[in-house]
Design a protein around this motif. Structure first.
Motif, PDB file in Angstrom:
ATOM      1  N   ALA A  31       0.833  -1.212   0.000  1.00 45.12           N
ATOM      2  CA  ALA A  31       0.000   0.000   0.000  1.00 45.12           C
ATOM      3  C   ALA A  31       0.865   1.258   0.000  1.00 45.12           C
ATOM      4  O   ALA A  31       0.578   2.232  -0.725  1.00 45.12           O
ATOM      5  CB  ALA A  31      -0.927  -0.026   1.221  1.00 45.12           C
ATOM      6  N   LEU A  32       1.934   1.232   0.795  1.00 46.36           N
ATOM      7  CA  LEU A  32       2.816   2.410   0.834  1.00 46.36           C
ATOM      8  C   LEU A  32       3.493   2.644  -0.514  1.00 46.36           C
ATOM      9  O   LEU A  32       3.560   3.781  -1.013  1.00 46.36           O
ATOM     10  CB  LEU A  32       3.869   2.220   1.923  1.00 46.36           C
ATOM     11  CG  LEU A  32       3.368   2.317   3.370  1.00 46.36           C
ATOM     12  CD1 LEU A  32       4.481   1.971   4.341  1.00 46.36           C
ATOM     13  CD2 LEU A  32       2.837   3.731   3.649  1.00 46.36           C
ATOM     14  N   ILE A  33       4.037   1.578  -1.102  1.00 47.27           N
ATOM     15  CA  ILE A  33       4.715   1.722  -2.396  1.00 47.27           C
ATOM     16  C   ILE A  33       3.733   2.177  -3.463  1.00 47.27           C
ATOM     17  O   ILE A  33       4.027   3.064  -4.290  1.00 47.27           O
ATOM     18  CB  ILE A  33       5.391   0.390  -2.775  1.00 47.27           C
ATOM     19  CG1 ILE A  33       6.536   0.088  -1.801  1.00 47.27           C
ATOM     20  CG2 ILE A  33       5.913   0.434  -4.206  1.00 47.27           C
ATOM     21  CD1 ILE A  33       7.157  -1.277  -1.980  1.00 47.27           C
ATOM     22  N   GLY A  34       2.533   1.570  -3.472  1.00 51.31           N
ATOM     23  CA  GLY A  34       1.539   1.991  -4.458  1.00 51.31           C
ATOM     24  C   GLY A  34       1.137   3.438  -4.274  1.00 51.31           C
ATOM     25  O   GLY A  34       0.966   4.191  -5.254  1.00 51.31           O
ATOM     26  N   LEU A  84      11.653   6.375  -6.783  1.00 50.66           N
ATOM     27  CA  LEU A  84      10.690   5.362  -6.317  1.00 50.66           C
ATOM     28  C   LEU A  84      11.411   4.072  -5.957  1.00 50.66           C
ATOM     29  O   LEU A  84      11.068   3.415  -4.977  1.00 50.66           O
ATOM     30  CB  LEU A  84       9.641   5.119  -7.395  1.00 50.66           C
ATOM     31  CG  LEU A  84       8.500   4.167  -7.010  1.00 50.66           C
ATOM     32  CD1 LEU A  84       7.725   4.712  -5.803  1.00 50.66           C
ATOM     33  CD2 LEU A  84       7.561   3.959  -8.197  1.00 50.66           C
ATOM     34  N   SER A  85      12.439   3.671  -6.750  1.00 45.66           N
ATOM     35  CA  SER A  85      13.214   2.467  -6.447  1.00 45.66           C
ATOM     36  C   SER A  85      13.906   2.593  -5.105  1.00 45.66           C
ATOM     37  O   SER A  85      13.943   1.647  -4.304  1.00 45.66           O
ATOM     38  CB  SER A  85      14.237   2.214  -7.560  1.00 45.66           C
ATOM     39  OG  SER A  85      13.573   1.993  -8.793  1.00 45.66           O
ATOM     40  N   VAL A  86      14.483   3.765  -4.857  1.00 44.32           N
ATOM     41  CA  VAL A  86      15.127   3.985  -3.563  1.00 44.32           C
ATOM     42  C   VAL A  86      14.105   3.867  -2.430  1.00 44.32           C
ATOM     43  O   VAL A  86      14.372   3.254  -1.386  1.00 44.32           O
ATOM     44  CB  VAL A  86      15.823   5.354  -3.545  1.00 44.32           C
ATOM     45  CG1 VAL A  86      16.344   5.680  -2.155  1.00 44.32           C
ATOM     46  CG2 VAL A  86      16.972   5.390  -4.553  1.00 44.32           C
ATOM     47  N   GLN A  87      12.935   4.441  -2.674  1.00 45.20           N
ATOM     48  CA  GLN A  87      11.888   4.394  -1.644  1.00 45.20           C
ATOM     49  C   GLN A  87      11.422   2.958  -1.405  1.00 45.20           C
ATOM     50  O   GLN A  87      11.174   2.549  -0.267  1.00 45.20           O
ATOM     51  CB  GLN A  87      10.722   5.282  -2.061  1.00 45.20           C
ATOM     52  CG  GLN A  87       9.656   5.449  -0.969  1.00 45.20           C
ATOM     53  CD  GLN A  87       8.613   6.480  -1.355  1.00 45.20           C
ATOM     54  OE1 GLN A  87       8.696   7.062  -2.426  1.00 45.20           O
ATOM     55  NE2 GLN A  87       7.653   6.697  -0.481  1.00 45.20           N
ATOM     56  N   ILE A  88      11.293   2.202  -2.506  1.00 41.79           N
ATOM     57  CA  ILE A  88      10.896   0.788  -2.372  1.00 41.79           C
ATOM     58  C   ILE A  88      11.953   0.018  -1.598  1.00 41.79           C
ATOM     59  O   ILE A  88      11.648  -0.801  -0.728  1.00 41.79           O
ATOM     60  CB  ILE A  88      10.662   0.171  -3.759  1.00 41.79           C
ATOM     61  CG1 ILE A  88       9.406   0.773  -4.400  1.00 41.79           C
ATOM     62  CG2 ILE A  88      10.526  -1.353  -3.659  1.00 41.79           C
ATOM     63  CD1 ILE A  88       9.171   0.318  -5.823  1.00 41.79           C
TER      64      ILE A  88
END
Length: 534
Positions: free
Chosen positions: A39-42, A165-169
Motif C-alpha cells: 500500500a505504501l509503495i503503491g 521510487l526504487s530507492v523508496q521501495i
C-alpha cells in the motif's frame, strides 16, 4: 496467496504447537507487512506520478504564458531564450514551440532540446497530458487575447522519478525485513509464555495415559483460558482417580462374588450330577420294578396252566398205576382198557394244551423282557408284538376286567426299538389301570390304534377312564409328579415314556384329556429312527 492461506490449517495440523504458533505469528506479521508495504509503495508511486503531472502542467502553463509575446512578434531568438530557462529542471527533455496559422497545420517555431540529438517532432499532437515510453508529455495551446496562436510541447523524463521510487521501495523493503525480524524475535520470545502451559498440560496427559497414575496434576501458569483448562483437567483427574478407586473396590467385590458364584455353581453342578445319577437310578429302578411286576404277573399266569397240567399228569399217573396192577393180576378187562385210553387221551390233551399256554406266556415274556432290558434295535411286526406285550400284561388286565382293543394293520413292520415300544405300552396301560379307573367296580375300554403315515408311525392310545385335571395335564411328564403318591404311583412312568419317545425314537408325544372324559396319547415317530449316537 489466498489459496496458500486456506491450505495453511491443513498443513499445520500435525506440526508441533511451538512451531505452529511461530508460523501463525510470522504469517500474520508477514501478511500485515506485505499489505502495508504494498500500500505504501503503491501510494508513493501514485503520489509521485500525480506530483510530476501537476508539476509538468504548471511548467507548461508558465512557459506558454511567457512565450506568447515572442510567438506573436515572431521573435524566435527571444522564444528560444525563454525556453532555455527550463534548464533549471533537469528532468525536462525538450520544449518545442509551434506557430499556428488559421487553416494551416502547426509549424515548429522554436525549440529547446538540452544535450540530446533528437529534434522536436514536426507536429505537437493533440492537446493534453499523456504518458508513453517512460516520458510524460504536456501539449498546451498558446493564446493571445483569447485566440490561439500556437502550441507548446513540453516533455518530461520519468527516469529520475523511477529512481527515487526504487530507492523508496528499497527503504520500505528494508523496513519490512527489519520489522519481520523483530516479529520473529518477539514470536520466539513469546513461545514459552504461549505454548509452555499447553505443552506442560499435554506432557501430564501423556504421563497419565502411560502410567495410569491419576494422582498427577498439571501446573497452572496463569488465570487465563489455559489456566481454566488446567483447572478443569486437574478436576477431571481427581474425579477419574475417585472413580478408579471406586471401580477398584467394585472390582474386588465383584471378584469375591464371582468366586462365591463359582463355588456355588460347582456345588450346584455336583448336586445336579448327583440328582441326575439318582434320577437315572430311579428310572432304572422303575423299569426294573415294572419288569418285576411283569415277572410276578406272568409267574402267576403260568401257575394256572402248569397246575392244571400237573393235576392231569397226576391223574394219568394214577390211572396208569391201576391199569398196571390189574394187568399184573390178570384182572384187566376190555372195558377197563377203554376207560384208561379215554382218560389218557383227555389227560394228554389237557397237559399239552396247558403246556402250550405256559410256553406261549414264557415266550412272550422272554421276548418283551429281553427287549426292555437290552434296548436293541431290530425289525418286528407291530401287531404281533403288541399282542405279545398285552399277553404279558394279561394278569393285570384280566384281574381288572377291562377290555383292550387293538387296531393295527397285519403287515405293518418296523425297524426300530421294540423294547421302547413295549415300555411305552406297558406304562400307558399301567397308568390307565392306576389313575384312569380308580373304582375297581368299573369296567372300561382301552384302545390301541397304530397306522403308517408316510415315513412316520402314529400310535394313538386312549382310555375312557377318569381323565386328567387341566392343572395336572401340563405336568404329567415331569419326573416324580404323581397324584397317587403312596398308592403305587412313582411319578416316573410318563417321564420315561417322554424320554423314550423324544430321545430314542426321535418322535413327539401329545396328550389330551378332561376330567370324566378319558385320556388320549398320540405318539408320532419315524418308522426307521436314527441311532441315538448319530
Amino acid at each position: 496467496m489466498i489459496g496458500w492461506l486456506r491450505a495453511l490449517p491443513g498443513r499445520l495440523r500435525d506440526v508441533p504447537i511451538r512451531r505452529k504458533l511461530t508460523v501463525v505469528m510470522l504469517a500474520s506479521t508477514a501478511v500485515a507487512l506485505l499489505v502495508s508495504g504494498t500500500a505504501l509503495i503503491g501510494y508513493a508511486w501514485a503520489a509521485a506520478r500525480a506530483a510530476a503531472r501537476a508539476d509538468l502542467e504548471s511548467v507548461s502553463h508558465i512557459a506558454a504564458d511567457s512565450t506568447t509575446a515572442a510567438l506573436a512578434f515572431r521573435d524566435a531568438a527571444a522564444a528560444g531564450e525563454l525556453l532555455s530557462a527550463l534548464n533549471a529542471k533537469p528532468d525536462i527533455e525538450m520544449a518545442c514551440l509551434y506557430a499556428a496559422e488559421d487553416g494551416e497545420p502547426p509549424i515548429l517555431f522554436a525549440g529547446h532540446v538540452p544535450g540530446r540529438a533528437q529534434p522536436c517532432p514536426a507536429q505537437p499532437g493533440a492537446a493534453g497530458v499523456r504518458e508513453q515510453l517512460g516520458r510524460l508529455e504536456a501539449i498546451r495551446a498558446v493564446q493571445q487575447g483569447g485566440d490561439r496562436i500556437g502550441w507548446l510541447l513540453v516533455v518530461q523524463n520519468l527516469a529520475p522519478l523511477q529512481r527515487n521510487l526504487s530507492v523508496q521501495i528499497t527503504i520500505t523493503l528494508a523496513i519490512l525485513a527489519a520489522s519481520f525480524l523483530v516479529s520473529l524475535s518477539i514470536a520466539w520470545a513469546m513461545q514459552p509464555a504461549l505454548a509452555g502451559p499447553i505443552l506442560g498440560l499435554a506432557a501430564v496427559a501423556r504421563r497419565v495415559s502411560e502410567s495410569r497414575d491419576y494422582s498427577l496434576r498439571a501446573r497452572k501458569y496463569g488465570d487465563d483460558e489455559v489456566g481454566h483448562l488446567v483447572d478443569d483437567f486437574n478436576l477431571m483427574l481427581e474425579q477419574i482417580a475417585h472413580r478408579d478407586r471406586e471401580l477398584g473396590h467394585a472390582r474386588d467385590a465383584l471378584a469375591e462374588q464371582v468366586a462365591d458364584k463359582s463355588r456355588a455353581n460347582l456345588e450346584l453342578r455336583e448336586a445336579l450330577l448327583r440328582l441326575q445319577e439318582t434320577q437315572a437310578q430311579l428310572v432304572q429302578s422303575e423299569r426294573l420294578a415294572s419288569l418285576g411286576g411283569l415277572v410276578a404277573g406272568v409267574a402267576h399266569e403260568i401257575n394256572t396252566p402248569v397246575g392244571v397240567g400237573v393235576t392231569a399228569a397226576s391223574t394219568l399217573e394214577d390211572r396208569t398205576r391201576e391199569i398196571e396192577h390189574m394187568y399184573q393180576q390178570q384182572l384187566l378187562r376190555r372195558s377197563d382198557l377203554e376207560r384208561f385210553v379215554t382218560v389218557a387221551r383227555e389227560s394228554s390233551q389237557i397237559i399239552l394244551r396247558n403246556l402250550q399256554r405256559a410256553a406261549d406266556l414264557i415266550h412272550s415274556f422272554k421276548q418283551v423282557a429281553v427287549d426292555q432290558s437290552s434296548g436293541e434295535r431290530r425289525r418286528f411286526h407291530v401287531k404281533g408284538y403288541i399282542e405279545e406285550v398285552l399277553l404279558s400284561l394279561a394278569p393285570k388286565t384280566k384281574k381288572s376286567g377291562h377290555s383292550v382293543q387293538v387296531e393295527c394293520p397285519d403287515d405293518l413292520e418296523l425297524d426300530s426299538y421294540p423294547g421302547a415300544f413295549a415300555q411305552i405300552l406297558t406304562n400307558f396301560v399301567s397308568n390307565s389301570l392306576l389313575h384312569g379307573y380308580p373304582d375297581p367296580a368299573l369296567r372300561g375300554t382301552i384302545r390301541i390304534q397304530v397306522h403308517r403315515d408316510g415315513d412316520h408311525v402314529v400310535l394313538r392310545y386312549s382310555d375312557d377312564g377318569a381323565g386328567i385335571a387341566e392343572e395336572h395335564l401340563k405336568r404329567i411328564y415331569d419326573p416324580f409328579f404323581t397324584t397317587k403318591r403312596g398308592a403305587g404311583g412313582s411319578g416316573l412312568g410318563l417321564h420315561i415314556v417322554y424320554n423314550l419317545v423324544h430321545q430314542l425314537l426321535g418322535g413327539t408325544i401329545d396328550a389330551r384329556s378332561a376330567p370324566g372324559r378319558g385320556t388320549e396319547f398320540t405318539v408320532r415317530f419315524p418308522a426307521a429312527p436314527r441311532s441315538p449316537s448319530s
